[in-house]
Write an enzyme that holds these catalytic residues in place. Structure first.
Site, PDB file in Angstrom:
ATOM      1  N   GLU A   1       0.821  -1.203   0.000  1.00  0.00           N
ATOM      2  CA  GLU A   1       0.000   0.000   0.000  1.00  0.00           C
ATOM      3  C   GLU A   1       0.866   1.270   0.000  1.00  0.00           C
ATOM      4  O   GLU A   1       1.095   1.875   1.040  1.00  0.00           O
ATOM      5  CB  GLU A   1      -0.944   0.041   1.208  1.00  0.00           C
ATOM      6  CG  GLU A   1      -1.877   1.243   1.180  1.00  0.00           C
ATOM      7  CD  GLU A   1      -2.753   1.373   2.414  1.00  0.00           C
ATOM      8  OE1 GLU A   1      -3.574   2.303   2.450  1.00  0.00           O
ATOM      9  OE2 GLU A   1      -2.614   0.554   3.341  1.00  0.00           O
TER      10      GLU A   1
ATOM     11  N   LYS B   1      -2.750  -1.870  -2.820  1.00  0.00           N
ATOM     12  CA  LYS B   1      -3.785  -0.948  -2.357  1.00  0.00           C
ATOM     13  C   LYS B   1      -3.312   0.458  -2.689  1.00  0.00           C
ATOM     14  O   LYS B   1      -2.242   0.874  -2.236  1.00  0.00           O
ATOM     15  CB  LYS B   1      -4.035  -1.110  -0.862  1.00  0.00           C
ATOM     16  CG  LYS B   1      -5.140  -0.215  -0.319  1.00  0.00           C
ATOM     17  CD  LYS B   1      -5.508  -0.587   1.112  1.00  0.00           C
ATOM     18  CE  LYS B   1      -6.584   0.337   1.661  1.00  0.00           C
ATOM     19  NZ  LYS B   1      -7.028  -0.064   3.022  1.00  0.00           N
TER      20      LYS B   1
END
Length: 295
Positions: free
Chosen positions: A176, A213
Site C-alpha cells: 500500500e 492498495k
C-alpha cells in the site's frame, strides 16, 4: 484451501472492509463513532472500546460475504475474538470473509517527499503468529507526499522488500504505497509510482501472487496495467479522505478497481444507534461501496 481463497480474492465480486485502525488513528475513529476521549483513560480501555465497535460491525447481519471479500484486522484484533471465536476463524469459518492482517508499525518522518514505514523488527514472529491464526494475507502502508522520484523509488523498494518476506512466509502481501490525495502533483506522483512498480514486477518473481492498495487515481482506469499483470491477484483502493459518496463515485469510474475502505465504510455509524438503526446504516454503506466496486 489456499486455492479456494485465492480464487475468492482474485475473481469474487465485492470489496475489502478495512477495520485496522491502530493506536494513532483509533481516537479519531472512536470520536466519529460517538465515543469521546473522556470515556477511556489508557490504551487498554481505548482498544476495548474500538474492538467492541469492530465486533458490532462484523457480527452484524449486514456484514456478509455476499458483498465483502475480506476484512483487514489490527494486530490486537487478531488476538481477540468475535462472537466467542478467534477473530480470523470467525471471519472465514462463520462468514466466509478472508482475514487480512495489518503488519506495519506506522510511518517514519517525511523525507524526500515520502513517508516510509517504520522498521518492522518482529515481522517474522508476527507472520508466524498470523499463520497460526489462519490469516490469509497482510497489508502495509507507506505514503507518497509529492512527485519526488528518489523518494517514490525508495518507497516502492521498501514495499517490495517486505512483500518478499511476507510471500516467503506463505501469506499474500498487500503493498500500500498511498498517494496523498491533497498532493499538488498527485497525477505526476501516480505516473512515477506506477512506472516504479511495473519495473519491479518485470524482474521480481514471487511464489504467490501479490496485491496492491492504491489511492483512487486522478485519471480513470490509470491502474489498468497493474490490474492486468499476471503476478497481481487484485488491486484495491483506499478512500483516502474523500467522503463515502465521493469515494464511491470516483471508484465506480475505475473498472475492476475495488474498494478497501475504512473511515468511508463506517461513516455515519454511532454507538448510540439501536441495533436496527446500526444494521440498516451499515447495510446501506456496504451496498453503496459494493456497487462502486463491481463496475
Amino acid at each position: 484451501m489456499l486455492s479456494t481463497k485465492l480464487e475468492r480474492m482474485g475473481s469474487g465480486a465485492g470489496f475489502i472492509a478495512a477495520l485496522d485502525q491502530s493506536g494513532g488513528s483509533t481516537p479519531r475513529a472512536l470520536k466519529l463513532y460517538g465515543i469521546e476521549e473522556d470515556r477511556y483513560s489508557n490504551d487498554d480501555e481505548m482498544f476495548d472500546l474500538v474492538h467492541a465497535m469492530r465486533e458490532r460491525i462484523v457480527t452484524s447481519p449486514a456484514f456478509t460475504s455476499e458483498h465483502i471479500l475480506a476484512a483487514i484486522l489490527f494486530e490486537k484484533t487478531m488476538d481477540r475474538t468475535f462472537a466467542g471465536q478467534p477473530a480470523a476463524d470467525y471471519l472465514w469459518d462463520t462468514k466466509k470473509i478472508l482475514p487480512i492482517l495489518k503488519v506495519d508499525k506506522g510511518l517514519a518522518d517525511p523525507a524526500n517527499g515520502v513517508r516510509l514505514m517504520k522498521p518492522i523488527g518482529d515481522l517474522d514472529d508476527l507472520l508466524e503468529r498470523a499463520k497460526k491464526a489462519h490469516i490469509f494475507g497482510t497489508k502495509m502502508r507507506s505514503v507518497v507526499l509529492s512527485a519526488n522520484a528518489e523518494g517514490i523509488a525508495s518507497n516502492v523498494e521498501q514495499q517490495f522488500a517486505f512483500a518478499r518476506q511476507i510471500s516467503d512466509a506463505g501469506l499474500i502481501p498487500i503493498l500500500e504505497p498511498e498517494i496523498d490525495i491533497k498532493a499538488p502533483d498527485k497525477e505526476e506522483s501516480e505516473q512515477i509510482l506506477l512506472a516504479e512498480i511495473m519495473e519491479r514486477l518485470a524482474t521480481e518473481i514471487f511464489d504467490l501472487p501479490i496485491m496492491f492498495k492504491v489511492s483512487i487515481p486522478t485519471v480513470d482506469n490509470f491502474y489498468a496495467p497493474l490490474i492486468d499483470h499476471p503476478s497481481v491477484l487484485r488491486v484495491v483502493a483506499l478512500s483516502g479522505g474523500y467522503s463515502r459518496d465521493e469515494a464511491d463515485e470516483r471508484l465506480a469510474r475505475n473498472h475492476r478497481l475495488i474498494a478497501s475502505f475504512s473511515r468511508a465504510l463506517t461513516e455515519g455509524l454511532t454507538e448510540s444507534m439501536t441495533d436496527e438503526e446500526f444494521n440498516a446504516a451499515l447495510a446501506a454503506s456496504i451496498d453503496a461501496i459494493y456497487k462502486a466496486s463491481i463496475t
